[in-house]
Design a protein around this motif. Sequence first.
Motif, mmCIF file in Angstrom:
data_model
loop_
_atom_site.group_PDB
_atom_site.id
_atom_site.type_symbol
_atom_site.label_atom_id
_atom_site.label_comp_id
_atom_site.label_asym_id
_atom_site.label_seq_id
_atom_site.Cartn_x
_atom_site.Cartn_y
_atom_site.Cartn_z
ATOM 1 N N ALA A 198 8.460 68.828 72.563
ATOM 2 C CA ALA A 198 8.106 69.708 71.438
ATOM 3 C C ALA A 198 7.464 70.993 71.948
ATOM 4 N N ARG A 199 6.596 70.858 72.951
ATOM 5 C CA ARG A 199 5.975 72.048 73.545
ATOM 6 C C ARG A 199 7.041 72.972 74.126
ATOM 7 N N ASP A 200 7.988 72.402 74.881
ATOM 8 C CA ASP A 200 9.056 73.200 75.473
ATOM 9 C C ASP A 200 9.914 73.848 74.389
ATOM 10 N N LEU A 201 10.204 73.090 73.340
ATOM 11 C CA LEU A 201 11.000 73.629 72.234
ATOM 12 C C LEU A 201 10.284 74.809 71.583
ATOM 13 N N GLU A 202 8.987 74.684 71.379
ATOM 14 C CA GLU A 202 8.222 75.782 70.770
ATOM 15 C C GLU A 202 8.267 77.020 71.650
ATOM 16 N N HIS A 245 23.008 79.029 62.797
ATOM 17 C CA HIS A 245 24.047 79.360 63.771
ATOM 18 C C HIS A 245 23.628 80.556 64.629
ATOM 19 N N ARG A 246 23.162 81.621 63.989
ATOM 20 C CA ARG A 246 22.760 82.817 64.734
ATOM 21 C C ARG A 246 21.554 82.546 65.632
ATOM 22 N N GLY A 247 20.611 81.765 65.142
ATOM 23 C CA GLY A 247 19.452 81.418 65.961
ATOM 24 C C GLY A 247 19.840 80.629 67.191
ATOM 25 N N LEU A 248 20.716 79.639 67.002
ATOM 26 C CA LEU A 248 21.168 78.832 68.137
ATOM 27 C C LEU A 248 22.010 79.660 69.095
ATOM 28 N N ARG A 262 13.187 79.934 63.078
ATOM 29 C CA ARG A 262 12.571 78.787 63.767
ATOM 30 C C ARG A 262 12.414 77.621 62.812
ATOM 31 N N GLU A 263 11.896 77.893 61.621
ATOM 32 C CA GLU A 263 11.677 76.835 60.631
ATOM 33 C C GLU A 263 12.996 76.186 60.221
ATOM 34 N N LEU A 264 14.015 76.997 60.018
ATOM 35 C CA LEU A 264 15.318 76.453 59.618
ATOM 36 C C LEU A 264 15.917 75.587 60.721
ATOM 37 N N ILE A 265 15.872 76.053 61.957
ATOM 38 C CA ILE A 265 16.404 75.260 63.074
ATOM 39 C C ILE A 265 15.626 73.958 63.188
ATOM 40 N N ARG A 266 14.308 74.050 63.084
ATOM 41 C CA ARG A 266 13.482 72.846 63.188
ATOM 42 C C ARG A 266 13.832 71.864 62.070
#
Length: 185
Positions: A120-124, A167-170, A135-139
């Motif tokens: 989770a730390r790495d993901l953040e 999609h754009r965030g990823l 970020r919120e949507l991907i999460r």
Amino acid sequence: MAALDDIEPRLRVLMLAGLAGEAGPYRRLLDELSGLLRAYYARRAPPGIDAEDLVQETLIAVHTRRATYDAGQPFTAWAYAIARYKLIDALRRGRAHLRAPAEEADALFVPAGAEAAMAARDLERVMASLPARTRELIRDVKVVGLSTREAAQKHGMSETAVKVAVHRGLKSLGGKYGGSIAHED
């Protein structure tokens, strides 16, 4: 010994107090940590490697590197990493082999879920460059597991807008970190 779920919060509080200059809590931290390290190294150090030397090396490393501890992260994961590297260094010096499979090396005194906390730390850190809503949507969609419809309702958006934002965030993260995105229908 206390339950694993009790160890992390207690050690973290002691470490934070030690970082704030309180000698008593810091001494208790090192005392408790030394017992955990003895148990860890007793299970893993092969014959010819002195577990007590490893305990002392690890405590010295914890002390000298204490300023590198990120107070927002689990203390046990940080201490575990130091202990693991000290064991690896000793094994390299002695050309010794582990008595336990390497897969079990993650079982120091890190409570269940510590690996998830590190992930989770790495993901953040990875997602920090994205806009907050993305970020919120991907999460919500990729980590929590909400459907596109549920995420759209939660954020007051259309399903299409959620799909596009995710999609754009990823895609942005993939471009930045060299990955690719999995397309979903």
